[in-house]
Structures are given as structure tokens and as C-alpha cells.
Design an enzyme around this catalytic site. Structure first.
Site, mmCIF file in Angstrom:
data_model
loop_
_atom_site.group_PDB
_atom_site.id
_atom_site.type_symbol
_atom_site.label_atom_id
_atom_site.label_comp_id
_atom_site.label_asym_id
_atom_site.label_seq_id
_atom_site.Cartn_x
_atom_site.Cartn_y
_atom_site.Cartn_z
ATOM 1 N N PHE A 241 0.806 -1.237 0.000
ATOM 2 C CA PHE A 241 0.000 0.000 0.000
ATOM 3 C C PHE A 241 0.831 1.276 0.000
ATOM 4 O O PHE A 241 0.355 2.334 0.411
ATOM 5 C CB PHE A 241 -0.980 0.020 1.186
ATOM 6 C CG PHE A 241 -1.569 -1.311 1.510
ATOM 7 C CD1 PHE A 241 -2.416 -1.930 0.607
ATOM 8 C CD2 PHE A 241 -1.260 -1.976 2.696
ATOM 9 C CE1 PHE A 241 -2.956 -3.180 0.869
ATOM 10 C CE2 PHE A 241 -1.792 -3.225 2.967
ATOM 11 C CZ PHE A 241 -2.646 -3.826 2.068
ATOM 12 N N GLY A 703 -5.562 0.664 -8.854
ATOM 13 C CA GLY A 703 -5.121 0.340 -7.495
ATOM 14 C C GLY A 703 -5.641 1.281 -6.426
ATOM 15 O O GLY A 703 -5.916 0.877 -5.310
ATOM 16 N N GLU A 704 -5.795 2.562 -6.722
ATOM 17 C CA GLU A 704 -6.096 3.517 -5.656
ATOM 18 C C GLU A 704 -7.440 4.209 -5.800
ATOM 19 O O GLU A 704 -7.965 4.738 -4.827
ATOM 20 C CB GLU A 704 -4.956 4.541 -5.589
ATOM 21 C CG GLU A 704 -3.671 3.761 -5.607
ATOM 22 C CD GLU A 704 -2.391 4.473 -5.331
ATOM 23 O OE1 GLU A 704 -2.279 5.129 -4.298
ATOM 24 O OE2 GLU A 704 -1.487 4.318 -6.154
HETATM 25 MO MO1 MOS Z 1 0.571 3.247 -3.520
HETATM 26 S S1 MOS Z 1 0.446 4.622 -2.010
HETATM 27 O O1 MOS Z 1 1.107 4.317 -4.783
HETATM 28 O O2 MOS Z 1 1.655 2.032 -3.120
#
Ligand code: MOS
Length: 737
Positions: A241, A703-704
Site C-alpha cells: 500500500f 489500485g487507488e
Molecule cells: Mo501506492 S500509495 O502508490 O503504493
């Protein structure tokens, strides 16, 4: 599989799933290395000052002890801080200062490394190290140190477009402050490193990292080694993360200790050491000012954000960037400052700026909607940005309206009674809230190698990482589509600095960057195969490349006149293998566009009227992340993002006792991550439309984006349920009294 059925998008189970569930997947601490010694770090007891003396006598005499390392006897990496000699570890920043000198900069800082023949003996020896300190009073409370705020050096902290005084012309203005607290990554796998020196000039490090190339470069710099003499191996990562995207004290302690004892050494962190030795999400204070006309058109936005950093290093994660791009508004100003404190340096934490930034902005939009008596979703639609309002560039793709429409329909948003505290279910006050999420989509330069073997199997390699999301799986799918080789015959290799250099796994960059590189390498490979085929069959000599098709492990002409398996082709040509390595990057055309992933999150909460117990009953997350490469792993990604958003909104915070500068919440008993019972059904809707400008595979990055806006959607739902606005996360029951 026929060549018209595409692998990308299929909900394929993880290709390495069996390795993981059977324990065969090797994580950093699990490598069996002959003659391995075990190191345990002893953490300092004060937050600021100096080490007056260290008594290691008892520790040295403990059973099985090989060495006790402190700043007094540690080998010093010659490249610490770029090799600059300095008594002040703050000179250049960087975390490589373990055992550099006697200065204590944060609570829990490593002061000694106990090395023994077993882990248990090392841990016992670490407990025997006695340290005397010269204490100085630490400053760890951000809000009482706001006067020390500094302009960040690295990022572009201030932004202005249009007229700063536009608020004077607004029919409505609104101004508020929002706060978020320290959050910790808390992956399942603790950070760990095994260092194995091969002579004085070469080293192999097995570690937990989101980027073997970054770890390679950092360790090479610290020890002044040739980069190619530093070998990083990190095949499996048990969650990261952002917290494993740079080198931390466990890697440096392992390399220093192994150097000292002339033996391979393993260092694994305890859970409490993961709280402040490997970064965390900084605290934030944000101010939002909005101006709007009576129809809800935004006339002005001002967003100010303050985050903490350490005294020795600046960590930036600009919380205001999203405000520059999300809504159509001519007059926007933002400001970003850092407050240095006597704490360890924060680190990227899933959607680093956007997660806290969206809490402030999207809470403020919701507050404005009540002032204007306009539905919160409608207010956002009225300020929809048809182009990037900052750069004026067109979007490569933007399907946020589809997120709004489909999310609202699935959720049943039209059933919402706009009146706060109007909906109940027995003793529960029911609230509906929503928010928008935005996260930049980029493609970073990356390389990949594709090797086709004469048995028809394909090996694809890239030095990227997998923190658990399923990198190898989707890369295999992409390779399958590009070559027509069935996914079972494809092996994707990652997590090793000797593979072709590529971006690590962070910034939602892996699929867009490495996925594109894998595609490009495989396309180049199949073209090479076609060249061999054309040479071997004179009838095909003048057939253009685009008249070939690929499927079932075969190359065919589109008219089906010729079809040959890759294996037969290579065997006929007496080729053991053919291979292609490509360096891949975004197109110049793509630079003319602006690219983001989006979401619309809809939440139902229940707040118990008597106890203020708070439950999230339902979440609908509608996501535009371009083409979805694997619906199963992508859905899991969003489950994880939303779950963390719920934790951020309701339960997660670490707390520092500012009298001593010590973290009080540093284990999983006190740091409350949501458990299964806290998480409702999460309904994920993918718009699933290709962005063909950003990447050849159509992806934008996933992912985010799923966490962005979730905390605001929950806070907005809590307001709708109760009529109480909480502007300070987490929303614990006491804040609703
Ligand atoms: Mo993520 S915070 O770009 O691993």
C-alpha cells in the site's frame, strides 16, 4: 480458446493462487540461506535527544549472541547521504541513517541490532541493551506547531487559476476545516530483509519491496556499489500500500549487520515497529472555501492543506491536486504546507494525497448542497468538467457521468429523502451519502522481455512487483491476447532486479505501464515469429503483418490458408527460442490529453439512535478505470480500497502521546482495522470502457481510485442520517453525541 475470445477482462483466478494458499510462495523472510544469523532491532525510548551511553555487556553475554551493533561499532555505509560527511543526519534526508550517530529523531528509532544464532535469542539479547539518553522535549502535535509550517521543497505547492476574489461575486459562500489522523499501512506481512554479501563489492538482498529497481538503486548508493552488483529478490509481497516503496531500516540494518559479522543476516520487524519505522499516512488539517451561484455552479474554490512530516526529511503527498482537476470552476486556488515534527517520516499510503484531500473537498460539496437545497449528486453533475479545467486539455477518456448514472441507479439514490434525519429503521437512523473520486492515470516507462520456447511456452519478464493484487495473472492475460498463446502456457516473472527494469507497484501504475510493456514485447515477438514464418514459406513473402491472426498457440493467415503452431515453427527453424526485449513508454499523442480514473461511491449508513453505534449497510462503487483487465482481481482491489475507506472513516487512527512523543496505538488490538463484521456487501460496477489513448491495452489504473471519496461518502451519509456533520476522522460514536 478461439482467437476472438479475449483473455483480458476474463475473471481468471490468480495464476500463483495455489502457491500462495499452499505456503509455497516465498516471502522475504522465508528464504532458506545457509549459515543465516538473525537480527532484532532494539527501539529507542525517547522521541528527541541523544544517546548518552549504551550498555551492551549483558546482551553480548546472552546465549547464542554473535554481535550487538550500535552507532559506536557499526560499519558505516560509505554512501550514506551521498557520501557527504556530516554529524547531522538531517543533511540529506533518507532513512539510511540507522546507526549513523547518537542523535534521536523519533520515538522508536532503532538504537541497536542484536544478532544471534536464532530469532528468539536475538530478541532476548535486544531486550538486554540498556540505553541512557540526554532528553529534549519533543514536538509531535501538529495543531500546536502550525506556526512552523514550511513550503514543501519538492512539489509545486501553490496553485492559482482565475480570480482569487471571485468569492465576492458568489451568491453563496461556504468555509470549513477538516481533519484526518495518522493511519498505518499494516500489511499482513511485516517488513523483512535478508542480506547476503558476496565479497566486499556485491550483495543479494531478499526483501519486501514494491520496486526491486528502487531498492537496488538505494542500496547501491548507500554502499557505493555498482548497481549490477546489488541483486534484489522480492517475488511475493504480502500487502504494501505504499509502505514498501522505498528502503527502510530493516534493509539497511541487515546489510550493516551482515557486513559486521561476515555472515548472511535476516532482520524482520515486529508489528509495533511497522507503526513508525516504515512510514504511515500523515495527519492532515485542511481548509476549504467554496463560492457558488444559486444554481450551484461553482464560482470559486480554495483548498488549503497541511500535513505533518519529520524534522529530517520532507514527505509530500499533495492533498489539493485533485481540487485543481475535478470540477469545472474558473477560479481555483490551492496551498500545501508541511509541519515538521519529531516523528519518523511519513510515506505514500494508498491514494496518498487524494484519500484525505477528497474527504475535505467532497464533504464540503455535500455541505454546500444542503445550503443550496440541491441534491448532492445533482450539484456535482452541474459542475462536471468537460475538459481538464486546469490544463484545458481534452480527457483521454472520462466516464464519470456513467459512474454517477449507473451507481445511482444500482444504489436507488432517487429514493433518498433529502431531509436529514428523516429516514429510520427501528432504532436506526438511516442515511444516504455519496462522493466523487478522482486519481491521476499515468504510464511510466517500463521494459519487458518475451521469450518464446520451442515447446510453445512463453516466458515474460519484468522487474516490477506484486504486492498481492495479481500482477502475474493479468500480465499473463495480456500476453495471451497479444500472442494467441493460451494462458496456461505462459509464465510471468517479476520481483527481481535482474529482470528488465520497470516501474514498481505503486501509483496505480503497474497495469498501465508494465501491462503496456508486456503487450508491446509480445506484439514485437509475434512479429519476429511472422518474419521467420514468411521466410520459411515463400507463398507468404509479401503477406502484410496485419493479415495474420493468433490463437490456440498458433499463427494463422486470416484467410486460414496457413496455420502453424509457434512450437512447430521454432522446431522447423531449429530455433531453441526467440526473444524480444522492449522499452515501452507513453506516446506523444497521449501527452496532449489529460487522464484520470474516476469513481462515484454511494453509501448507506445506520446510526443507532440510542448508542450512536455506526454501521455501513451498503456501498455501491461505480468505477471508470478504463478497460478492466481481470474482473475478479479488479473487484478484489476495489473491495480492499472500499474496506480501507471504511476504516479511514470510522475506526483507524494512531495516537501519539505528545508529552513523550510516543505512539500509543501501535498494535492491531488498539489500531482498529475493520473486520468482516464491519464490512457490508460492496457492490462494484465497472464502466469497463477502453482508454486507447493512454495505453495500448485500454487500462487507466485501478489500485487507488476505489478508496478516493469513500470517507467523504460515509461522512455525508452520517450527516444525512443524523443531521450531525463530523469533520474530523475517524467518525467515532462520541463525535455524534
Ligand atoms: Mo501506492 S500509495 O502508490 O503504493
Amino acid at each position: 480458446m478461439g482467437d476472438d475470445i479475449k483473455m483480458a477482462g476474463q475473471p481468471l483466478s490468480r495464476v500463483d493462487g495455489k502457491l500462495k494458499v499452499t505456503g509455497a510462495a516465498k516471502y522475504a523472510a522465508e528464504y532458506i540461506i545457509p549459515n543465516l544469523a538473525y537480527g532484532v532491532l532494539a527501539s529507542g525510548a525517547i522521541a528527541r535527544g541523544r544517546i548518552k551511553s549504551i550498555d551492551t555487556a549483558a546482551a553480548e553475554k546472552a546465549p547464542g549472541v554473535i554481535a550487538i551493533i550500535t552507532h559506536l561499532n557499526a560499519p558505516k555505509p560509505p554512501g550514506y547521504f551521498g557520501g557527504k560527511e556530516s554529524s547531522d543526519p538531517r543533511t540529506e534526508g533518507g532513512e539510511y541513517r540507522v546507526f549513523y550517530n547518537d542523535v534521536i529523531l523519533y520515538s522508536g528509532q532503532p538504537v541497536a541490532l542484536a544478532i544471534a544464532d536464532t530469532f528468539e535469542r536475538a530478541r532476548y539479547a535486544a531486550s538486554l541493551v540498556k540505553v541512557q539518553y540526554v532528553k529534549e522535549p519533543p514536538q509531535t502535535d501538529m495543531l500546536s506547531n502550525m506556526d512552523k509550517a514550511v513550503v514543501p521543497k519538492e512539489s509545486d505547492p501553490d496553485y492559482n487559476r482565475g480570480d482569487k476574489n471571485a468569492f465576492d461575486n458568489a451568491a453563496f459562500t461556504f468555509e470549513q476545516e477538516y481533519q484526518t489522523q495518522l493511519q498505518v499501512h499494516n500489511p499482513m506481512e511485516p517488513h523483512a530483509a535478508i542480506a547476503v554479501w558476496e565479497g566486499a563489492d556485491a550483495i543479494t538482498v531478499y526483501n519486501k519491496t514494491q520496486s526491486s529497481p528502487i531498492a537496488q538503486e538505494d542500496i547501491a548508493k548507500a554502499w557505493k556499489l555498482q548497481k549490477e552488483n546489488v541483486h534484489i529478490v522480492s517475488k511475493f509481497v504480502g500487502g504494501a500500500f505504499g509502505g514498501a516503496s522505498r528502503v527502510w531500516p530493516e534493509e539497511m540494518a541487515a546489510t550493516i549487520g551482515a557486513k559486521k559479522i561476515g555472515r548472511p543476516l535476516k532482520v524482520v520487524f515486529n508489528r509495533d515497529q511497522l507503526f513508525n519505522m516504515v512510514g504511515y499516512r500523515p495527519q492532515s488539517l485542511q481548509k476549504i472555501k467554496l463560492g457558488a451561484d444559486k444554481d450551484g455552479k461553482l464560482i470559486g474554490i480554495h483548498h488549503e492543506a497541511y500535513g505533518n512530516t519529520s524534522t529530517y526529511e520532507q514527505f509530500t503527498a499533495n492533498m489539493t491536486s485533485l481540487t485543481q482537476a475535478l470540477y469545472a470552476c474558473d477560479n481555483v486556488s490551492t496551498l500545501y504546507r508541511l509541519v515538521p515534527l519529531d516523528v519518523s517520516t511519513p510515506c505514500w499510503t494508498r491514494a496518498p494525497g487524494e484519500a484525505p484531500g477528497s474527504f475535505a473537498l467532497e464533504s464540503a460539496l455535500d455541505e454546500l448542497s444542503y445550503t443550496l437545497k440541491i441534491d448532492p449528486l445533482e450539484l456535482r453533475k452541474r459542475n462536471y468538467a468537460a475538459q481538464n479545467p486546469d490544463t484545458k486539455q481534452p480527457w483521454s477518456t472520462k466516464f464519470l457521468n456513467e459512474c454517477y448514472e449507473r451507481g445511482a441507479a444500482q444504489f436507488g439514490w432517487e429514493k433518498r429523502n433529502p431531509q436529514p434525519r428523516s429516514t429510520t429503521n427501528g432504532n436506526w437512523l438511516i442515511g444516504y451519502g455519496m462522493a466523487t473520486g478522482i486519481y491521476g492515470a499515468w504510464r511510466a516507462p517500463s521494459s519487458a522481455r518475451a521469450v518464446l520456447n520451442s515447446d510453445g511456452t512463453l516466458v515474460v519478464q519484468s522487474a516490477t512487483a506484486d504486492v498481492g493484487v495479481g500482477t502475474a495473472t493479468i500480465m499473463s492475460q495480456i500476453a495471451a491476447d497479444a500472442t494467441g498463446i493460451p494462458v496456461e502456457k505462459i509464465k510471468f516473472e517479476l520481483g527481481d532486479s535482474r529482470l528488465p527494469p520497470a516501474i514498481g507497484q505503486f501509483g496505480s501504475l503497474t497495469t498501465t505501464s508494465v501491462g503496456s510493456a508486456v503487450n508491446d514485447a509480445c506484439v514485437a515477438l509475434r512479429q519476429k515469429a511472422i518474419e521467420y514464418l514468411k521466410k520459411s514459406q515463400s507463398s507468404l513473402q509479401n503477406t502484410p503483418v496485419e493479415n495474420f491472426a493468433f490463437g490456440d498457440g498458433k499463427i494463422k493467415t486470416k484467410d486460414d490458408a496457413v496455420s502453424i503452431s509457434y512450437a512447430d515453427l521454432l522446431q522447423q527453424q531449429h530455433l531453441p527460442s526467440i526473444e524480444v526485449t522492449v522499452d515501452s513508454k507513453g506516446s506523444e499523442e497521449a501527452d496532449k490529453y489529460s487522464s484520470y480514473s474516476y469513481n462515484a461511491t454511494f453509501v448507506e449508513v445506520g446510526v443507532h439512535a440510542l448508542t450512536n453505534q455506526l454501521k455501513v449497510n451498503r456501498v455501491v462503487s461505480a468505477i471508470d478505470a478504463g478497460k478492466i483487465m481481470n474482473k475478479k482481481t479488479a473487484r478484489s482491489q476495489v473491495y480492499g480500497s472500499v474496506t480501507w475507506g471504511i476504516g479511514m472513516a470510522l475506526t483507524e487512527e494512531s495516537v501519539i502521546d505528545d508529552r513523550y512523543g510516543r505512539w500509543m496505538v501501535k498494535d492491531l488490538a488498539d489500531y482498529h482495522v475493520p473486520v468482516n463484521a464491519d464490512i457490508p456487501a460492496i457492490e462494484v460496477l465497472f464502466i469497463d470502457k477502453s482508454d486507447d489513448i493512454l495505453t495500448p491495452i485500454g487500462a487507466k489504473g485501478l489500485g487507488e481510485i476505489g478508496i478516493v471519496g469513500v470517507a467523504a461518502a460515509i461522512a455525508n451519509a452520517v450527516y444525512h442520517a443524523t443531521g450531525k456533520r463530523v469533520r474530523d476522522l475517524p467518525i467515532t460514536p462520541d463525535k455524534l453525541v
